[in-house]
Design a protein around this motif. Structure first.
Motif, PDB file in Angstrom:
ATOM      1  N   GLY A 160      12.489 -35.396 -18.294  1.00 53.25           N
ATOM      2  CA  GLY A 160      12.467 -34.647 -17.036  1.00 53.25           C
ATOM      3  C   GLY A 160      12.801 -35.487 -15.820  1.00 53.25           C
ATOM      4  N   LEU A 161      12.099 -36.617 -15.639  1.00 54.26           N
ATOM      5  CA  LEU A 161      12.311 -37.417 -14.431  1.00 54.26           C
ATOM      6  C   LEU A 161      13.687 -38.087 -14.449  1.00 54.26           C
ATOM      7  N   TYR A 162      14.079 -38.532 -15.642  1.00 54.80           N
ATOM      8  CA  TYR A 162      15.403 -39.156 -15.761  1.00 54.80           C
ATOM      9  C   TYR A 162      16.484 -38.159 -15.356  1.00 54.80           C
ATOM     10  N   LEU A 190       9.740 -45.555 -14.402  1.00 48.56           N
ATOM     11  CA  LEU A 190       9.396 -44.135 -14.438  1.00 48.56           C
ATOM     12  C   LEU A 190      10.613 -43.273 -14.758  1.00 48.56           C
ATOM     13  N   ARG A 248      -4.279 -37.252 -11.857  1.00 50.17           N
ATOM     14  CA  ARG A 248      -4.831 -38.591 -12.145  1.00 50.17           C
ATOM     15  C   ARG A 248      -3.888 -39.732 -11.732  1.00 50.17           C
ATOM     16  N   GLY A 249      -2.750 -39.375 -11.195  1.00 51.81           N
ATOM     17  CA  GLY A 249      -1.804 -40.442 -10.809  1.00 51.81           C
ATOM     18  C   GLY A 249      -0.963 -40.856 -12.011  1.00 51.81           C
ATOM     19  N   PHE A 276       6.208 -36.799  -5.252  1.00 51.43           N
ATOM     20  CA  PHE A 276       7.633 -36.998  -5.538  1.00 51.43           C
ATOM     21  C   PHE A 276       8.449 -36.444  -4.389  1.00 51.43           C
ATOM     22  N   ASP A 278       0.746 -33.698  -5.822  1.00 48.89           N
ATOM     23  CA  ASP A 278      -0.324 -33.204  -6.703  1.00 48.89           C
ATOM     24  C   ASP A 278      -1.566 -34.048  -6.535  1.00 48.89           C
ATOM     25  N   ASN A 324       5.349 -31.314 -14.166  1.00 55.03           N
ATOM     26  CA  ASN A 324       4.631 -32.593 -14.206  1.00 55.03           C
ATOM     27  C   ASN A 324       3.385 -32.535 -13.326  1.00 55.03           C
ATOM     28  N   ALA A 325       3.527 -31.966 -12.108  1.00 51.33           N
ATOM     29  CA  ALA A 325       2.391 -31.904 -11.180  1.00 51.33           C
ATOM     30  C   ALA A 325       1.303 -31.010 -11.757  1.00 51.33           C
ATOM     31  N   LEU A 346       8.992 -35.420 -23.891  1.00 49.17           N
ATOM     32  CA  LEU A 346      10.237 -36.052 -24.346  1.00 49.17           C
ATOM     33  C   LEU A 346      10.622 -37.225 -23.445  1.00 49.17           C
ATOM     34  N   GLY A 347      10.038 -37.245 -22.252  1.00 49.58           N
ATOM     35  CA  GLY A 347      10.371 -38.349 -21.340  1.00 49.58           C
ATOM     36  C   GLY A 347      11.751 -38.210 -20.742  1.00 49.58           C
ATOM     37  N   ALA A 384      -0.325 -32.908 -14.608  1.00 48.16           N
ATOM     38  CA  ALA A 384      -1.129 -34.047 -14.146  1.00 48.16           C
ATOM     39  C   ALA A 384      -2.460 -33.567 -13.576  1.00 48.16           C
ATOM     40  N   ALA A 394       0.015 -38.033  -7.296  1.00 46.36           N
ATOM     41  CA  ALA A 394       1.339 -38.607  -7.069  1.00 46.36           C
ATOM     42  C   ALA A 394       2.138 -37.681  -6.168  1.00 46.36           C
ATOM     43  N   LYS A 421       2.907 -37.982 -22.779  1.00 44.38           N
ATOM     44  CA  LYS A 421       2.428 -36.683 -23.272  1.00 44.38           C
ATOM     45  C   LYS A 421       2.703 -36.533 -24.755  1.00 44.38           C
ATOM     46  N   ARG A 472      10.531 -42.187 -21.904  1.00 42.61           N
ATOM     47  CA  ARG A 472       9.201 -42.796 -21.664  1.00 42.61           C
ATOM     48  C   ARG A 472       8.258 -41.650 -21.343  1.00 42.61           C
TER      49      ARG A 472
HETATM   50  P1  ADP Z   1       7.729 -35.807 -19.893  1.00 44.59           P
HETATM   51  O1  ADP Z   1       7.118 -34.870 -18.881  1.00 44.59           O
HETATM   52  O2  ADP Z   1       8.417 -35.140 -20.995  1.00 44.59           O
HETATM   53  O3  ADP Z   1       6.760 -36.851 -20.357  1.00 44.59           O
HETATM   54  P2  ADP Z   1       9.032 -36.919 -17.604  1.00 44.59           P
HETATM   55  O4  ADP Z   1      10.208 -37.761 -17.455  1.00 44.59           O
HETATM   56  O5  ADP Z   1       8.996 -35.683 -16.769  1.00 44.59           O
HETATM   57  O6  ADP Z   1       8.861 -36.586 -19.121  1.00 44.59           O
HETATM   58  O7  ADP Z   1       7.787 -37.779 -17.224  1.00 44.59           O
HETATM   59  C1  ADP Z   1       7.610 -39.065 -17.754  1.00 44.59           C
HETATM   60  C2  ADP Z   1       6.194 -39.548 -17.639  1.00 44.59           C
HETATM   61  O8  ADP Z   1       5.908 -39.809 -16.269  1.00 44.59           O
HETATM   62  C3  ADP Z   1       5.178 -38.557 -18.063  1.00 44.59           C
HETATM   63  O9  ADP Z   1       4.908 -38.643 -19.453  1.00 44.59           O
HETATM   64  C4  ADP Z   1       3.974 -38.951 -17.236  1.00 44.59           C
HETATM   65  O10 ADP Z   1       3.213 -39.950 -17.870  1.00 44.59           O
HETATM   66  C5  ADP Z   1       4.558 -39.525 -15.988  1.00 44.59           C
HETATM   67  N1  ADP Z   1       4.499 -38.580 -14.849  1.00 44.59           N
HETATM   68  C6  ADP Z   1       5.519 -37.814 -14.388  1.00 44.59           C
HETATM   69  N2  ADP Z   1       5.119 -37.056 -13.322  1.00 44.59           N
HETATM   70  C7  ADP Z   1       3.820 -37.372 -13.115  1.00 44.59           C
HETATM   71  C8  ADP Z   1       2.851 -36.937 -12.176  1.00 44.59           C
HETATM   72  N3  ADP Z   1       3.105 -36.026 -11.222  1.00 44.59           N
HETATM   73  N4  ADP Z   1       1.583 -37.493 -12.255  1.00 44.59           N
HETATM   74  C9  ADP Z   1       1.300 -38.411 -13.190  1.00 44.59           C
HETATM   75  N5  ADP Z   1       2.186 -38.844 -14.125  1.00 44.59           N
HETATM   76  C10 ADP Z   1       3.426 -38.340 -14.093  1.00 44.59           C
END
Ligand code: ADP
Length: 677
Positions: A644-646, A629, A618-619, A671, A615, A589-590, A641-642, A593, A669, A637, A634
């Protein structure tokens, strides 16, 4: 004691109707007053006769008048009680019966008491011996009282459901009073004499009837509203019973004359025995029970079924089912019992085919059969959407269908339709009583019940569809997670092939490449292992792990010089493979971004061990922050798939840690992964 009881009953019989007339000045109140008073008079005079034997002829002479008057007063009462009274509505026959009912009174007026009866030893034995004139006199009284009973029966039969409930007891009470006289007078048929010793029993019977009337009127109201239809049927249960009773008693009387008193005993024993056998037969035979039920229902209610009762019983049966099989069974049992047929089967429309497949057989030979949606039977049922009586209507079906219907002796086919869909076909077998006539009323009730069945089936179907949709959703989620992990593994492979073009010949690269490939293969294997038995909460393989080393190791999958490390080694208890997923998610993600620009990873321990990924991209997108988040699916990109963070948050929390984020729009951002010590 007995006297007190007698007086109480007589007071009840005189006071209650007077009170009713006072409250409700209607024709029926007046008729009730006359009928009850006349009844009380009969018993009062009889009582006097018993009490003063020396003057009994005098009292009995007056008593005969009162007894004769029972006929017109009870007929009049029965013609207006609980009914909306109108003289014009009374049929010619009824008027004639009323006029004729004065005949006994006329007879009493013409003949002296001695022409009726004699009682040689009345002082010792309270028995009146009847002359032939009295025999006919009492026979007439019984017949006229039976007409009054017939009228009361008609009142009940004409009452609508709601009103019947109100007047049922009152009318039965009045009937019981008239019946008590018939029973008493029936001695004349049996013995050609009247035993006047039953005074208490007679009064008890009258009091019981009168109390029932009074109770019912006080509790449920005493309005006269039943309208008697002129086209009243002449089938009468009560008349039939009364006639049978009188004929039976008459036969007994004649038998006793011929064979002496013991005939009476034999006859009674024989009748008791016959009655017991009949009762047992009735209890055991479904056919007889149904016949009796239909007879009573038709006679008293003018209809074959009481819809409320049937509907209630049917709903009760359906709702008491604890499983799908039981539900089908209950539906069939209910149909069989309601319509008196031997067995049945349910054919339900398949969910993925349009054919009707058998789902339940009840007391019917199950068969490997189905009704094709384009077979003659299903097509016809779908067109007509009405109950099919195979005895009445043509049976032009496909050979297989016709064979099945013949084999199971099917009589009715009932479609269960909800909306424009025919969801099921219910086949009912042969009637218990082959002679039973089924008419529009039966068809209407079958139709009504089948609509309820259709609603239940529709609910079942919707439930199935919902469950299937849920399964698909769950499958979709698993697939998405799988895809996400695969994607993360493919990423370093892509990187490797790209570099291989340039450095493949360098021995050092070759060694690195092998290491990386080995790592990817191991992780893929782990993924496959996980998927082959997906546990609800995967157990973590907790071991001491150096966070700094893990962070550096994970960065191997990233392009060179993109990750900068700060901090020192920190040992924590963690599942290294799971934590690697978290870090890889955050790195990717970093990296994305910052569109490839380097980012920082800090490892250390303040209050808690932590890894921080900072990172300078762009935030985080406003919309993502707003929607949550860490909510799955969600993404901003194109190929994201939305997940990773979940997934990361789930893993960190499973370790007892927290995953937080700070965000500066346009600047990047951060983390934070905090783990317990
Ligand atoms: P994916 O990467 O498949 O979109 P994630 O759950 O990892 O799924 O991320 C969800 C959304 O959170 C990303 O689509 C992005 O918009 C936002 N995001 C995650 N990490 C960052 C980051 N470091 N900087 C900016 N946006 C981020």
């Amino acid at each position: 004691m007995a006297d007190i009881f007698h007086i109480t009953v007589l007071v009840l019989l005189t006071v209650y109707p007077a009170y009713r007339l006072f409250r409700n000045r209607s024709v029926s109140s007046a008729a009730m007053l006359v009928a009850f008073w006349c009844s009380a008079l009969v018993l009062g005079l009889d009582g006097q006769a018993v009490r003063s034997p020396e003057a009994f002829l005098l009292w009995k002479g007056a008593g005969l008048y009162a007894e004769a008057l029972l006929c017109p007063v009870w007929i009049a009462f029965s013609l207006c009680y609980a009914r909306r009274f109108s003289l014009r509505e009374i049929s010619i026959t009824q008027r004639a019966a009323f006029v004729l009912s004065f005949i006994p009174a006329a007879i009493v007026a013409v003949y002296p008491v001695r022409a009726f009866l004699f009682a040689p030893d009345f002082a010792y034995e309270k028995v009146l011996f009847l002359e032939p004139l009295a025999f006919f006199f009492y026979l007439q009284i019984m017949l006229f009282l039976a007409i009054a009973l017939f009228n009361l029966e008609a009142t009940i039969a004409n009452a609508s459901h709601g009103v019947r409930w109100k007047v049922k007891f009152a009318v039965v009470g009045a009937g019981a009073m008239a019946m008590s006289f018939i029973l008493y007078f029936s001695q004349s048929l049996l013995f050609r004499s009247l035993d006047m010793g039953f005074m208490t029993v007679r009064l008890g019977a009258l009091a019981f009837g009168a109390l029932l009337v009074a109770y019912s009127e006080v509790e449920r109201g005493a309005e006269e509203r039943i309208v008697i239809s002129r086209s009243l049927t002449y089938r009468s249960f009560v008349l039939l019973l009364a006639a049978l009773f009188l004929v039976g008693v008459g036969i007994m009387g004649e038998g006793m004359k011929l064979f002496g008193k013991s005939f009476n005993q034999y006859m009674l024993t024989g009748m008791g025995f016959a009655a017991c056998v009949a009762l047992v037969l009735l209890v055991l035979s479904e056919g007889l029970r149904r016949k009796l039920r239909v007879l009573v229902q038709r006679n008293f209610y003018g209809e074959k079924y009481d819809y409320r009762v049937e509907w209630d019983a049917f709903t009760e049966r359906i709702s008491s089912a604890r499983s799908r099989d039981e539900l089908f069974k209950n539906i069939l049992i209910a149909f069989c019992e309601t319509f008196g047929v031997v067995g049945g089967a349910v054919f339900m429309r398949g969910r993925h085919s349009r054919n009707f497949l058998p789902v339940c057989f009840h007391e019917m030979d199950s068969a490997e059969t189905l009704f094709c949606s384009d077979g003659k039977l299903a097509v016809r049922m779908a067109q007509e959407r009405a109950v099919l009586d195979l005895r009445r209507e043509g049976t032009d079906f496909d050979a297989g269908e016709a064979r099945f219907l013949k084999d199971v002796e099917a009589r009715f086919i009932i479609p269960a339709c909800a909306g424009d869909q025919m969801l099921a076909l219910i086949v009912l077998g042969r009637p218990i009583n082959m002679a039973e006539q089924y008419d529009e009323e039966d068809m209407a009730l079958m139709g009504a019940l089948s609509r309820q069945v259709a609603v239940v089936f529709k609910n079942l179907r919707l439930g199935d569809e919902l469950a299937e949709a849920r399964d698909m959703e769950a499958f979709g989620k698993v697939a998405a997670f799988l895809l996400h992990d695969l994607k993360n593994q493919v990423y370093p492979l892509g990187l490797l092939t790209e570099n291989a073009r340039e450095y493949i010949n360098e021995p050092e690269f070759q060694k690195d490449m092998l290491d990386s490939l080995e790592g990817v293969v191991a992780r893929m294997k782990a993924l496959i292992r996980q998927l082959t038995h997906i546990p609800a909460n995967p157990a973590l393989d907790m071991r001491p792990v150096d966070l700094m080393e893990l962070a550096r190791d994970t960065a191997e999958s990233m392009p060179e010089n993109t990750v900068r490390f700060f901090g020192e080694p920190v040992i924590v208890q963690a599942d290294a493979e799971e934590m690697r997923k978290v870090l890889l998610n955050l790195y990717l993600n970093a990296f994305e971004a910052g569109t490839g620009a380097p980012f920082d990873v800090h490892v250390g321990c303040e209050t808690q061990p932590y890894v921080k990924v900072v990172d300078y991209g762009r935030g985080i997108d406003e919309s993502v922050l707003r929607d949550g988040l860490f909510v799955p699916f969600r993404t901003t990109k194109e190929k994201g798939l939305g997940i990773g963070l979940y997934q990361s948050k789930q893993i960190v929390e499973a370790h007892g840690g927290t995953l937080n984020v700070t965000n500066v729009a346009g600047k990047g951002a951060t983390f934070w992964v905090n783990l317990p010590r």
